[in-house]
Design a protein around this motif. Structure first.
Motif, PDB file in Angstrom:
ATOM      1  N   LYS A 273       0.822  -1.234   0.043  1.00  0.00           N
ATOM      2  CA  LYS A 273      -0.026   0.136   0.079  1.00  0.00           C
ATOM      3  C   LYS A 273       0.918   1.222  -0.017  1.00  0.00           C
ATOM      4  O   LYS A 273       0.093   2.413  -0.192  1.00  0.00           O
ATOM      5  CB  LYS A 273      -0.960   0.123   1.300  1.00  0.00           C
ATOM      6  N   GLY A 274       2.228   1.066   0.213  1.00  0.00           N
ATOM      7  CA  GLY A 274       2.963   2.422   0.144  1.00  0.00           C
ATOM      8  C   GLY A 274       2.996   3.067   1.391  1.00  0.00           C
ATOM      9  O   GLY A 274       3.505   4.309   1.461  1.00  0.00           O
ATOM     10  N   LYS A 275       2.393   2.458   2.612  1.00  0.00           N
ATOM     11  CA  LYS A 275       2.313   3.209   3.868  1.00  0.00           C
ATOM     12  C   LYS A 275       3.552   3.291   4.574  1.00  0.00           C
ATOM     13  O   LYS A 275       4.407   2.240   4.391  1.00  0.00           O
ATOM     14  CB  LYS A 275       1.292   2.482   4.931  1.00  0.00           C
ATOM     15  N   GLY A 276       3.888   4.369   5.274  1.00  0.00           N
ATOM     16  CA  GLY A 276       5.291   4.390   5.864  1.00  0.00           C
ATOM     17  C   GLY A 276       5.955   5.953   5.718  1.00  0.00           C
ATOM     18  O   GLY A 276       5.150   6.836   5.251  1.00  0.00           O
ATOM     19  N   ILE A 277       7.209   6.028   6.209  1.00  0.00           N
ATOM     20  CA  ILE A 277       7.638   7.398   5.952  1.00  0.00           C
ATOM     21  C   ILE A 277       8.845   7.173   4.815  1.00  0.00           C
ATOM     22  O   ILE A 277       9.632   6.327   4.725  1.00  0.00           O
ATOM     23  CB  ILE A 277       8.599   7.741   7.443  1.00  0.00           C
ATOM     24  N   ARG A 278       8.716   8.137   3.925  1.00  0.00           N
ATOM     25  CA  ARG A 278       9.531   8.166   2.584  1.00  0.00           C
ATOM     26  C   ARG A 278      10.198   9.565   2.794  1.00  0.00           C
ATOM     27  O   ARG A 278       9.739  10.588   2.746  1.00  0.00           O
ATOM     28  CB  ARG A 278       8.664   7.597   1.513  1.00  0.00           C
ATOM     29  N   TYR A 279      11.271   9.341   1.552  1.00  0.00           N
ATOM     30  CA  TYR A 279      11.675  10.787   1.471  1.00  0.00           C
ATOM     31  C   TYR A 279      11.002  11.421   0.250  1.00  0.00           C
ATOM     32  O   TYR A 279      10.311  10.589  -0.359  1.00  0.00           O
ATOM     33  CB  TYR A 279      13.225  10.717   0.850  1.00  0.00           C
ATOM     34  N   LYS A 280      10.917  12.584   0.440  1.00  0.00           N
ATOM     35  CA  LYS A 280      10.077  13.311  -0.725  1.00  0.00           C
ATOM     36  C   LYS A 280      10.460  13.184  -2.079  1.00  0.00           C
ATOM     37  O   LYS A 280      11.928  13.066  -2.331  1.00  0.00           O
ATOM     38  CB  LYS A 280      10.096  14.858  -0.391  1.00  0.00           C
ATOM     39  N   GLY A 281       9.622  12.517  -3.088  1.00  0.00           N
ATOM     40  CA  GLY A 281      10.194  12.180  -4.281  1.00  0.00           C
ATOM     41  C   GLY A 281      10.752  10.780  -4.488  1.00  0.00           C
ATOM     42  O   GLY A 281      11.006  10.302  -5.478  1.00  0.00           O
ATOM     43  N   GLU A 282      10.716   9.919  -3.548  1.00  0.00           N
ATOM     44  CA  GLU A 282      11.077   8.692  -3.546  1.00  0.00           C
ATOM     45  C   GLU A 282      10.335   7.674  -4.257  1.00  0.00           C
ATOM     46  O   GLU A 282       9.159   7.941  -3.725  1.00  0.00           O
ATOM     47  CB  GLU A 282      11.444   7.957  -2.175  1.00  0.00           C
ATOM     48  N   TYR A 283      10.679   6.816  -4.959  1.00  0.00           N
ATOM     49  CA  TYR A 283       9.747   5.858  -5.724  1.00  0.00           C
ATOM     50  C   TYR A 283       9.830   4.458  -4.831  1.00  0.00           C
ATOM     51  O   TYR A 283      10.776   4.043  -4.680  1.00  0.00           O
ATOM     52  CB  TYR A 283      10.280   5.580  -6.980  1.00  0.00           C
ATOM     53  N   ILE A 284       8.561   4.076  -4.664  1.00  0.00           N
ATOM     54  CA  ILE A 284       8.454   2.826  -3.794  1.00  0.00           C
ATOM     55  C   ILE A 284       7.749   1.821  -4.833  1.00  0.00           C
ATOM     56  O   ILE A 284       6.996   2.061  -5.584  1.00  0.00           O
ATOM     57  CB  ILE A 284       7.456   2.862  -2.510  1.00  0.00           C
ATOM     58  N   PHE A 285       8.707   0.941  -5.127  1.00  0.00           N
ATOM     59  CA  PHE A 285       8.247  -0.496  -6.008  1.00  0.00           C
ATOM     60  C   PHE A 285       7.012  -1.031  -5.369  1.00  0.00           C
ATOM     61  O   PHE A 285       6.892  -1.630  -4.320  1.00  0.00           O
ATOM     62  CB  PHE A 285       9.417  -1.212  -6.198  1.00  0.00           C
ATOM     63  N   ARG A 286       5.881  -1.014  -6.268  1.00  0.00           N
ATOM     64  CA  ARG A 286       4.753  -1.532  -5.491  1.00  0.00           C
ATOM     65  C   ARG A 286       4.465  -2.975  -5.905  1.00  0.00           C
ATOM     66  O   ARG A 286       4.707  -3.204  -7.390  1.00  0.00           O
ATOM     67  CB  ARG A 286       3.632  -0.591  -6.137  1.00  0.00           C
ATOM     68  N   LYS A 287       4.073  -3.723  -5.280  1.00  0.00           N
ATOM     69  CA  LYS A 287       3.782  -5.271  -5.584  1.00  0.00           C
ATOM     70  C   LYS A 287       2.230  -5.382  -5.560  1.00  0.00           C
ATOM     71  O   LYS A 287       1.503  -4.681  -5.019  1.00  0.00           O
ATOM     72  CB  LYS A 287       4.255  -6.169  -4.626  1.00  0.00           C
ATOM     73  N   GLU A 288       1.924  -6.387  -6.346  1.00  0.00           N
ATOM     74  CA  GLU A 288       0.465  -6.694  -6.371  1.00  0.00           C
ATOM     75  C   GLU A 288      -0.020  -7.457  -5.106  1.00  0.00           C
ATOM     76  O   GLU A 288       0.815  -8.587  -5.026  1.00  0.00           O
ATOM     77  CB  GLU A 288       0.211  -7.516  -7.857  1.00  0.00           C
ATOM     78  N   GLY A 289      -1.012  -7.476  -4.691  1.00  0.00           N
ATOM     79  CA  GLY A 289      -1.456  -8.230  -3.468  1.00  0.00           C
ATOM     80  C   GLY A 289      -2.001  -9.585  -4.060  1.00  0.00           C
ATOM     81  O   GLY A 289      -1.880 -10.067  -5.255  1.00  0.00           O
ATOM     82  N   LYS A 290      -2.519 -10.497  -2.958  1.00  0.00           N
ATOM     83  CA  LYS A 290      -3.118 -11.558  -3.567  1.00  0.00           C
ATOM     84  C   LYS A 290      -4.227 -11.594  -4.180  1.00  0.00           C
ATOM     85  O   LYS A 290      -5.092 -10.645  -4.110  1.00  0.00           O
ATOM     86  CB  LYS A 290      -3.435 -12.445  -1.879  1.00  0.00           C
TER      87      LYS A 290
END
Length: 177
Positions: free
Chosen positions: A158-175
């Motif tokens: 879901k991308g929840k959490g603390i990230r750097y501004k502009g940081e790309y989070i590789f997203r995975k598909e759920g079940k």
């Protein structure tokens, strides 16, 4: 030859540098910082800026040449402009606020996380979902931002959490059903 080390470090107006032995001190509008170079390089201050030269042709001297020049450039940038890291908080109910010298984080745990801000760094929370870390020491600013991010790293679903501004989070598909 070091392409980085060849260029002298320009001193902007209002910034002064002085060399004593292998230690360089840089004084500017935001404060004073110093750096002690190894014996493999020679530091010198001229009217246009600070230059770093290697002593000899050894591999270690060439390695220290570019690194020392970069360290001096970071000192000059720190005392003139300062360094800044911005963090974003994503997640329902996740928020941050400053209380005196303590950053209070609500990150979905059963308790609030309290982070004591070290000396030499300014942490502000302009919004509940934004944190700004500022200071004149690049290493300390980066370390404080990394320590804050460590409390809840962004998760890939879901991308929840603390990230750097502009940081790309590789997203995975759920079940899938």
């Amino acid at each position: 030859m070091s392409r980085i080390g060849k260029r002298p470090v320009d001193l902007p107006s209002g910034v002064e540098a002085s060399v004593s032995g292998q230690t360089i001190s840089v004084k500017g509008p935001k404060g004073t910082r110093s750096f002690t170079a190894t014996d493999d390089v020679t530091l010198s201050v001229a009217d246009n800026g600070v230059s770093v030269e290697p002593r000899g042709k050894s591999k270690r001297a060439r390695q220290q040449w570019g690194m020392s020049r970069t360290m001096v450039a970071n000192l000059v940038t720190g005392v003139s402009d300062g360094f800044k890291k911005e963090l974003e908080i994503t997640g329902v109910g996740y928020r941050a606020q400053m209380q005196g010298n303590t950053l209070k984080l609500a990150l979905g745990y059963s308790h609030d996380v309290n982070y004591e801000v070290p000396e030499g760094v300014t942490v502000t929370a302009p919004k509940q979902t934004e944190i700004t870390v500022e200071g004149i020491d690049q290493q300390l600013v980066g370390q404080v931002a990394a320590n804050i991010r460590e409390y809840r790293k962004p998760e890939p679903y879901k991308g929840k959490g603390i990230r750097y501004k502009g940081e790309y989070i590789f997203r995975k598909e759920g079940k899938k059903k």
